[in-house]
Design a protein around this motif. Structure first.
Motif, PDB file in Angstrom:
ATOM      1  N   SER A 175       0.792  -1.228   0.000  1.00  0.00           N
ATOM      2  CA  SER A 175       0.000   0.000   0.000  1.00  0.00           C
ATOM      3  C   SER A 175       0.822   1.274   0.000  1.00  0.00           C
ATOM      4  CB  SER A 175      -0.932   0.003   1.219  1.00  0.00           C
ATOM      5  OG  SER A 175      -0.212  -0.273   2.409  1.00  0.00           O
ATOM      6  N   ARG A 183       0.307  -0.243  -5.530  1.00  0.00           N
ATOM      7  CA  ARG A 183      -1.038  -0.285  -4.957  1.00  0.00           C
ATOM      8  C   ARG A 183      -2.020  -1.078  -5.826  1.00  0.00           C
ATOM      9  NH1 ARG A 183      -2.746   5.176  -1.544  1.00  0.00           N
ATOM     10  NH2 ARG A 183      -1.258   4.826   0.137  1.00  0.00           N
ATOM     11  N   ALA A 220      -4.046   0.692   2.282  1.00  0.00           N
ATOM     12  CA  ALA A 220      -4.128   2.149   2.145  1.00  0.00           C
ATOM     13  C   ALA A 220      -5.421   2.677   2.764  1.00  0.00           C
ATOM     14  CB  ALA A 220      -4.073   2.532   0.669  1.00  0.00           C
ATOM     15  N   ASP A 222      -7.090   5.041   1.440  1.00  0.00           N
ATOM     16  CA  ASP A 222      -7.847   5.624   0.336  1.00  0.00           C
ATOM     17  C   ASP A 222      -8.791   4.622  -0.337  1.00  0.00           C
ATOM     18  OD1 ASP A 222      -6.281   8.084   0.603  1.00  0.00           O
ATOM     19  OD2 ASP A 222      -4.645   6.911  -0.246  1.00  0.00           O
ATOM     20  N   THR A 224     -12.083   2.374  -0.964  1.00  0.00           N
ATOM     21  CA  THR A 224     -13.508   2.543  -0.687  1.00  0.00           C
ATOM     22  C   THR A 224     -13.970   1.479   0.305  1.00  0.00           C
ATOM     23  OG1 THR A 224     -14.227   1.059  -2.458  1.00  0.00           O
ATOM     24  CG2 THR A 224     -13.837   3.380  -3.055  1.00  0.00           C
ATOM     25  N   SER A 246      -3.784   2.259   8.789  1.00  0.00           N
ATOM     26  CA  SER A 246      -3.477   2.160   7.376  1.00  0.00           C
ATOM     27  C   SER A 246      -2.090   2.741   7.098  1.00  0.00           C
ATOM     28  CB  SER A 246      -4.500   2.967   6.579  1.00  0.00           C
ATOM     29  OG  SER A 246      -4.361   4.350   6.913  1.00  0.00           O
ATOM     30  N   THR A 249      -1.598   8.439   2.946  1.00  0.00           N
ATOM     31  CA  THR A 249      -2.650   8.792   2.011  1.00  0.00           C
ATOM     32  C   THR A 249      -2.144   9.725   0.922  1.00  0.00           C
ATOM     33  OG1 THR A 249      -4.861   9.780   1.795  1.00  0.00           O
ATOM     34  CG2 THR A 249      -3.404  10.753   3.434  1.00  0.00           C
ATOM     35  N   SER A 251      -4.353  11.886  -0.224  1.00  0.00           N
ATOM     36  CA  SER A 251      -5.231  13.033  -0.006  1.00  0.00           C
ATOM     37  C   SER A 251      -4.437  14.224   0.537  1.00  0.00           C
ATOM     38  CB  SER A 251      -6.335  12.662   0.979  1.00  0.00           C
ATOM     39  OG  SER A 251      -7.070  13.801   1.370  1.00  0.00           O
ATOM     40  N   ASP A 253      -6.492  16.992   1.710  1.00  0.00           N
ATOM     41  CA  ASP A 253      -7.613  17.785   2.219  1.00  0.00           C
ATOM     42  C   ASP A 253      -7.231  18.541   3.488  1.00  0.00           C
ATOM     43  OD1 ASP A 253      -9.109  16.790   0.157  1.00  0.00           O
ATOM     44  OD2 ASP A 253     -10.259  15.370   1.377  1.00  0.00           O
ATOM     45  N   LEU A 274      -9.317   9.934   8.453  1.00  0.00           N
ATOM     46  CA  LEU A 274      -9.447   9.047   7.306  1.00  0.00           C
ATOM     47  C   LEU A 274      -9.081   7.610   7.667  1.00  0.00           C
ATOM     48  CD1 LEU A 274      -9.939   8.733   4.240  1.00  0.00           C
ATOM     49  CD2 LEU A 274      -7.517   9.304   3.900  1.00  0.00           C
ATOM     50  N   SER A 275      -7.968   7.445   8.371  1.00  0.00           N
ATOM     51  CA  SER A 275      -7.523   6.094   8.725  1.00  0.00           C
ATOM     52  C   SER A 275      -8.449   5.453   9.752  1.00  0.00           C
ATOM     53  CB  SER A 275      -6.086   6.126   9.257  1.00  0.00           C
ATOM     54  OG  SER A 275      -5.975   6.922  10.426  1.00  0.00           O
TER      55      SER A 275
END
Length: 356
Positions: A175, A183, A220, A222, A224, A246, A249, A251, A253, A274-275
């Motif tokens: 990952s 990935r 990862a 990220d 879904t 995880s 990332t 990301s 954001d 996120l994680s």
């Protein structure tokens, strides 16, 4: 106080130079020594043929000690376990420098290291020395694939074979965002193939050696929810023992640092939410059948406790050390003991997944 001052002094140096100096200082025996005893935080991880006891739940994530130079120093500093690597079969330099960036305003780090390490031969020599002085320390071995490998799955098999019996557990790292195409191994068809080969190799090694150990898959943040569910299914189907949720990332954001434009994997404080969402998804999908290790954005006891309540039996950190220094493990452990007591839990195990 001296370690806090040393941490601030290291920020004068470029990040990768500061990290290299830290490893040298630890090898020289200049790290802290924990005297803290927290039996409430011990964790037993079951696997086929046995149980691995972690003396406490706070672990050092892979990436800090790529070549197995200082795992015992980090255990002495208060970590319940230290994960070494990622190691690849052959040495590789990794990506061009600069490739490591402090985002101080965000309490974050971006890296695009690219599995830089000295390869399995050096890693094994270091482990032989470590195992002569290990005294029960829990040491994880994180294995990866060389960037230019023609058969990356074969690299994971090679790592498992050559390192078998040298550590407490294995982590399969598919990952990292810093090895092009790596990935893609998280896709269901690729993952089933890889884990099938790992399971077959493991069975053969157990038959020859007469011993087994846990194997985790690092994913990862990220992915879904559906992808995490597929990953959980593959992990269970091939009888791996758990997931690390995880890795870094892609990301960006909410970042404010000017360095947020750098490519690579983001870790540190912005990764926490996120994680943790990914961790809760993995917990729900696995229905408690897998051991989960929560990683990503942990820098204090409240965040470690949130990972535990979300379903993690163990917690890992790394990036927070850049900003807080090497005594962080003990600070988190003290805080966790108080939180468990306040909520009426006699042990950490009782708290796992209570908010999932």
């Amino acid at each position: 106080m001296i370690y806090g001052l040393a941490t601030r002094a290291l920020h004068i140096l470029p990040p990768e130079d500061a990290h290299s100096l830290t490893i040298l200082l630890l090898k020289a025996g200049l790290g802290p020594v924990s005297r803290l005893n927290t039996p409430q935080l011990a964790v037993d991880v079951p696997y086929e043929g046995g149980t691995l006891r972690f003396p406490n739940c706070i672990g050092l994530a892979a990436g800090f000690d790529k070549n197995a130079d200082v795992p015992l120093a980090m255990v002495r500093a208060g970590f319940g376990f230290a994960e070494c690597g990622t190691v690849t079969p052959l040495p590789q330099d990794g990506n061009p420098k600069p490739r490591l960036f402090r985002l101080s305003e965000d309490q974050a780090v971006i890296n695009r290291m690219g599995f830089n390490n000295k390869g399995l031969d050096v890693f094994l020599r270091h482990l032989e020395h470590i195992n002569a002085h290990r005294k029960g320390a829990v040491i994880g071995l994180n294995i990866g694939a060389n960037k230019d490998a023609t058969d990356r799955m074969a690299d994971y098999v090679t790592g498992l074979k050559r390192l078998w019996g040298q550590g407490s557990y294995f982590t399969i790292n598919i990952s990292s965002p810093n090895t092009p195409g790596l990935r893609a191994l998280q896709g269901k068809s690729y993952l089933d193939d890889l884990l099938g080969q790992m399971a077959e190799t493991r069975a053969a090694l157990v038959k020859v050696s007469g011993s087994n150990c846990p194997i985790f898959l690092k994913i990862a943040p990220d992915l879904t929810e559906a992808e995490i569910a597929d990953t959980v299914t593959s992990t269970l189907d091939h009888r791996l023992d758990g997931l690390i949720v995880s890795n870094t990332t892609l990301s960006r954001d909410g970042l404010v640092s000017a360095l947020a434009v750098e490519s690579g994997g983001l870790s540190g404080a912005p990764l926490f939410e996120l994680s943790t969402r990914a961790l809760k998804t993995a917990r729900a999908a696995s229905a408690g059948k897998l051991t989960l290790i929560g990683a990503g954005g942990v820098s204090n006891g409240a965040q470690a406790y949130a990972k535990i309540r979300a379903g993690a039996s163990l917690v890992q950190l790394y990036s927070a050390l850049v900003y807080t220094g090497p005594r962080l493990a003990d600070r988190i452990r003290r805080d966790l003991v108080l939180r468990l007591k306040a909520d009426g839990f006699r042990s950490l195990t009782e708290a796992v997944g209570t908010d999932a």
